[in-house]
Scaffold this motif. Structure first.
Motif, PDB file in Angstrom:
ATOM      1  N   ARG A  18       5.570  -3.741  -4.972  1.00  0.00           N
ATOM      2  CA  ARG A  18       5.690  -2.467  -4.265  1.00  0.00           C
ATOM      3  C   ARG A  18       4.864  -1.413  -4.985  1.00  0.00           C
ATOM      4  NH1 ARG A  18       7.092  -5.546  -1.173  1.00  0.00           N
ATOM      5  NH2 ARG A  18       9.003  -5.662   0.078  1.00  0.00           N
ATOM      6  N   MET A  19       4.416  -0.421  -4.198  1.00  0.00           N
ATOM      7  CA  MET A  19       3.614   0.673  -4.739  1.00  0.00           C
ATOM      8  C   MET A  19       4.139   1.999  -4.211  1.00  0.00           C
ATOM      9  SD  MET A  19      -0.156  -1.058  -4.143  1.00  0.00           S
ATOM     10  CE  MET A  19      -1.047   0.450  -4.547  1.00  0.00           C
ATOM     11  N   THR A  20       3.991   3.041  -5.019  1.00  0.00           N
ATOM     12  CA  THR A  20       4.271   4.405  -4.584  1.00  0.00           C
ATOM     13  C   THR A  20       3.371   5.336  -5.384  1.00  0.00           C
ATOM     14  OG1 THR A  20       6.034   6.002  -4.112  1.00  0.00           O
ATOM     15  CG2 THR A  20       6.159   4.839  -6.212  1.00  0.00           C
ATOM     16  N   TYR A  21       3.548   6.636  -5.203  1.00  0.00           N
ATOM     17  CA  TYR A  21       2.644   7.603  -5.825  1.00  0.00           C
ATOM     18  C   TYR A  21       3.430   8.636  -6.638  1.00  0.00           C
ATOM     19  CZ  TYR A  21       4.207  10.473  -1.907  1.00  0.00           C
ATOM     20  OH  TYR A  21       4.983  11.150  -1.001  1.00  0.00           O
ATOM     21  N   TRP A  64       0.851  -1.197   0.000  1.00  0.00           N
ATOM     22  CA  TRP A  64       0.000   0.000   0.000  1.00  0.00           C
ATOM     23  C   TRP A  64       0.876   1.233   0.000  1.00  0.00           C
ATOM     24  CZ3 TRP A  64      -3.081   0.089   5.314  1.00  0.00           C
ATOM     25  CH2 TRP A  64      -2.196   0.217   6.377  1.00  0.00           C
ATOM     26  N   CYS A  65       0.261   2.379  -0.315  1.00  0.00           N
ATOM     27  CA  CYS A  65       0.997   3.641  -0.364  1.00  0.00           C
ATOM     28  C   CYS A  65       0.007   4.783  -0.210  1.00  0.00           C
ATOM     29  CB  CYS A  65       1.765   3.779  -1.679  1.00  0.00           C
ATOM     30  SG  CYS A  65       0.727   4.010  -3.135  1.00  0.00           S
ATOM     31  N   ARG A  66       0.530   5.965   0.029  1.00  0.00           N
ATOM     32  CA  ARG A  66      -0.303   7.163   0.069  1.00  0.00           C
ATOM     33  C   ARG A  66      -0.818   7.480  -1.328  1.00  0.00           C
ATOM     34  NH1 ARG A  66       2.199  11.490   4.356  1.00  0.00           N
ATOM     35  NH2 ARG A  66       2.807  10.002   5.977  1.00  0.00           N
ATOM     36  N   GLY A  67      -1.906   8.247  -1.367  1.00  0.00           N
ATOM     37  CA  GLY A  67      -2.516   8.578  -2.643  1.00  0.00           C
ATOM     38  C   GLY A  67      -1.985   9.828  -3.303  1.00  0.00           C
ATOM     39  N   GLY A  68      -0.910  10.430  -2.772  1.00  0.00           N
ATOM     40  CA  GLY A  68      -0.368  11.631  -3.389  1.00  0.00           C
ATOM     41  C   GLY A  68      -1.388  12.756  -3.394  1.00  0.00           C
ATOM     42  N   ASN A  69      -1.583  13.386  -4.554  1.00  0.00           N
ATOM     43  CA  ASN A  69      -2.556  14.477  -4.655  1.00  0.00           C
ATOM     44  C   ASN A  69      -3.980  14.000  -4.434  1.00  0.00           C
ATOM     45  OD1 ASN A  69      -0.364  16.021  -5.290  1.00  0.00           O
ATOM     46  ND2 ASN A  69      -0.784  16.132  -7.484  1.00  0.00           N
ATOM     47  N   ALA A  70      -4.228  12.719  -4.667  1.00  0.00           N
ATOM     48  CA  ALA A  70      -5.583  12.185  -4.521  1.00  0.00           C
ATOM     49  C   ALA A  70      -5.959  11.942  -3.068  1.00  0.00           C
ATOM     50  CB  ALA A  70      -5.717  10.880  -5.312  1.00  0.00           C
TER      51      ALA A  70
END
Length: 672
Positions: A193-196, A136-142
């Motif tokens: 892996r995930m990132t934004y 999981w990761c943060r949604g950035g601008n979303a």
């Protein structure tokens, strides 16, 4: 870097365990390659029916509830992240626990309230099913937190199930939402892996584990949070791209994302046995474990404004040079968290020798910072406070490295308030900021023990950074054929590095291995004597911190000299940086006060080069200037820390520039 899961679950651990088992005596052969033995048929369960039962039980919850609870039970391959909406919250989800006999999977969501030192457990009628190895990761601008994939297995791990579902967690309401996307999405997987990046969620790699083989993946997927669609960019055949891998580090960047490390198994040939009479020798193909040490930059170009809705962004993989001063020897299971242009890495394991007794492994408790732009690693060491000189005036004590408290909450409040004022630099010292006072009736935060040594060496620890503090949750350690999941959590202030705060620590669970495991472990205990742990079992016995030789956590005296030497031939080419540079013992607030005008001039110069920025307001210029100064301050943190240590060891305190003191400047006699 790489993330190491438990030995019967992930491909990485399976390889290490298989190597151990193949080298054991005849009593080991009866165990076979999997965890099960003669009663393995009893483990042949229908996983879909099991998951359906989980879903029915979960639907009995009528609403999202949040209740106080004790810290989470021990678990591996879970995920932890700082809340995007509240700097006083951490989220922990999922994971699994294996005690040597049975595996238990979790789907509970825990919240750690940092300012209170309390744990909360969230139950919901709509949340992801039990799993581990997800990402999981943060949604950035979303905004929000996005989760994809993972795996689930039967209790004895005879069968596996990989997920391909996609979820969004609202950090404020604690509510999960399953996202039904348009078109095709990523296939099921674990270890990815995930990132934004801006309004996009990036997903790369992982593996699919079947009963026949483990397939590693190298596909890149981009989720558009505005148009709710997955993109799978197709690259030309001759284009360079990262090899297939899992358990790597995937960090955000202002122009895309960066990848470092990872784990996979690659094909290799080895001699099949003794030579035949004709002098020929047969060969067989095997899968050899590989720890990746390469680094890649994923450059992303969003579609032009006039492009049609849902147009995919353009991407390009760029291979970077090998990072300078990378952790040596290379290690698996070292995890990394993102912090202001750096990757903070902890732990790991290195297989140092393979013998008839199996694989000998070395575990690490070192802490590193990877400067992404400069592509260089720095080892971080704890800084033990020294006794304060009693003759030193109180007013002067506050200027020392150990006495400055300007980087705490009050300093940040001052900086934010300064940005709102018409003249932030002139009145910065005179501003009076109200601090938050704890209300009566609120529970006081429990006292936390401070340690001056890093937590016990381990791999696969879960890391998260929130408000410049690194949190280390769990992790795994191997002793012989036994594997233990740590039941503890620690915090390290990345700005001060003044010790490790123990949030909680509980005794290790007992290991329930098979009879073969127990007999072999007993033989190893008899042979190693004092090298092993005392007692017949581990139930109720904490793992000793001095069981293995730990790497001392100190700052090398010649760190600064090495930093001033020429860059490593494999490192990124050096670019002359003309921006203001922090000084030893200078806090972020003081650095911004001294260099604010220069940063604002840079912002205006950049805005003039970009036509769209000509109408930037004064307030926005000041805010951008502070962000640039803060980035630079953290970018130089490791070098400045080493300089401070050298000066303190030499008896040199804070060096003050007379020209910066303005009207207070004077001659030598006046300074006396």
């Amino acid at each position: 870097m790489v993330k190491k899961d438990k030995k019967s679950k992930t491909a990485e651990q399976k390889a290490r365990v298989a190597a151990k088992q193949n080298k054991k005596a005849a009593q080991k052969e009866k165990k076979g390659k999997s965890k099960g033995n003669d009663d393995s048929d009893a483990d042949d369960v229908d996983l879909e029916l099991v998951l359906e039962e989980y879903a029915k039980q979960q639907a009995l919850f009528l609403k999202v509830t949040e209740v106080a609870c004790v810290p989470p039970s021990p678990r591996a391959s879970s995920t932890i992240i700082g809340s995007p909406s509240n700097i006083n919250e951490l989220f922990l989800f999922g994971g699994e626990f294996y005690n040597g006999a049975l595996a238990t999977f979790f789907n509970d969501l825990f919240i750690y309230l940092i300012d209170r030192g309390e744990w909360r457990k969230v139950t919901s009628p709509n949340s992801p099913l039990p799993r581990s190895g997800h990402a999981w990761c943060r949604g950035g601008n979303a905004g929000g937190v996005y989760l994809f994939g993972g795996e689930f297995s039967s209790p004895k791990q005879g069968t596996f199930y990989h997920y391909n579902d996609f979820w969004r967690l609202d950090p404020s309401t604690r509510e999960w939402t399953r996202l039904e996307t348009k078109g095709k999405g990523p296939p099921a997987r674990s270890g990815h892996r995930m990132t934004y990046f801006k309004n996009y969620i990036l997903l790369f790699g992982g593996f699919q584990d079947t009963s026949q083989q483990t397939k590693y993946l190298q596909d890149i997927w981009i989720y558009d949070c505005q148009n709710y669609v997955w993109h799978n960019p197709t690259l030309p055949p001759a284009t360079q791209k990262p090899d297939a891998r899992s358990s790597f580090s995937f960090l955000p960047h202002e122009s895309g994302a960066v990848i470092y490390g990872g784990y996979s198994r690659v094909k290799a040939t080895t001699a099949a046995g003794k030579q035949t009479k004709g002098g020929t020798q047969g060969f067989r193909s095997i899968l050899k474990p590989m720890i990746h040490q390469d680094s890649w930059f994923l450059r992303i170009l969003p579609p032009l404004p006039e492009s049609a809705s849902g147009t995919a962004p353009s991407i390009r993989w760029e291979r970077r040079k090998k990072p300078a001063n990378a952790p040596n020897p290379p290690r698996a299971g070292a995890t990394m968290a993102y912090h202001k242009g750096r990757g903070i890495l902890f732990g790991g394991v290195h297989d140092v020798e393979e013998s008839e007794e199996g694989i000998d492994s070395e575990f690490f408790d070192q802490l590193f910072a990877w400067n992404i732009e400069r592509n260089r690693y720095f080892q971080l060491g704890l800084r033990r406070p020294r006794a304060m000189n009693k003759k030193q005036p109180l007013a002067e004590r506050g200027n020392t490295k150990r006495g400055r408290g300007k980087a705490d909450e009050e300093e940040l409040l001052r900086n934010l308030a300064a940005l709102e004022s018409p003249n932030p630099t002139a009145d910065l010292d005179a501003m009076d900021i109200d601090t938050v006072v704890e209300k009566k009736g609120e529970p006081a935060k429990p006292e936390q023990k401070t340690l001056m040594t890093m937590p016990h060496a381990r791999f696969n620890a879960q890391l998260a950074v929130q408000d410049d503090v690194l949190y280390i949750f769990g992790g795994t350690y191997e002793h012989g054929d036994r594997e233990f999941t740590f039941d503890e959590m620690y915090a390290v202030d990345l700005g001060k590095l003044d010790g490790v705060k123990e949030i909680y620590q509980r005794e290790l669970e007992n290991w329930h291995g098979s009879e073969g495991d127990e007999s072999d472990s007993q033989e190893e205990d008899d042979e190693s004597e004092d090298e092993d742990m005392d007692g017949d079992g581990l139930k109720g016995v904490p793992l000793p911190r001095d069981e293995i030789e730990s790497v001392p956590i100190v700052v090398a005296e010649n760190v600064v000299d090495s930093l001033l030497d020429a860059e490593d031939e494999q490192a990124e080419s050096t670019i002359i940086d003309t921006r203001p540079h922090p000084r030893p013992f200078e806090s972020l607030r003081d650095f911004f006060t001294r260099t604010s005008n220069e940063w604002q001039e840079m912002v205006l110069e950049t805005s003039q080069k970009r036509v769209f920025g000509l109408d930037t307001s004064v307030k926005e210029v000041r805010k951008k200037a502070f962000e640039m100064a803060e980035t630079k301050w953290w970018d130089c943190r490791e070098e400045i820390t080493a300089l401070e240590d050298q000066q303190e060891d030499a008896g040199i305190g804070e060096i003050v520039s007379i020209k910066d003191r303005g009207s207070e400047a004077g001659g030598a006699a006046r300074r006396r």
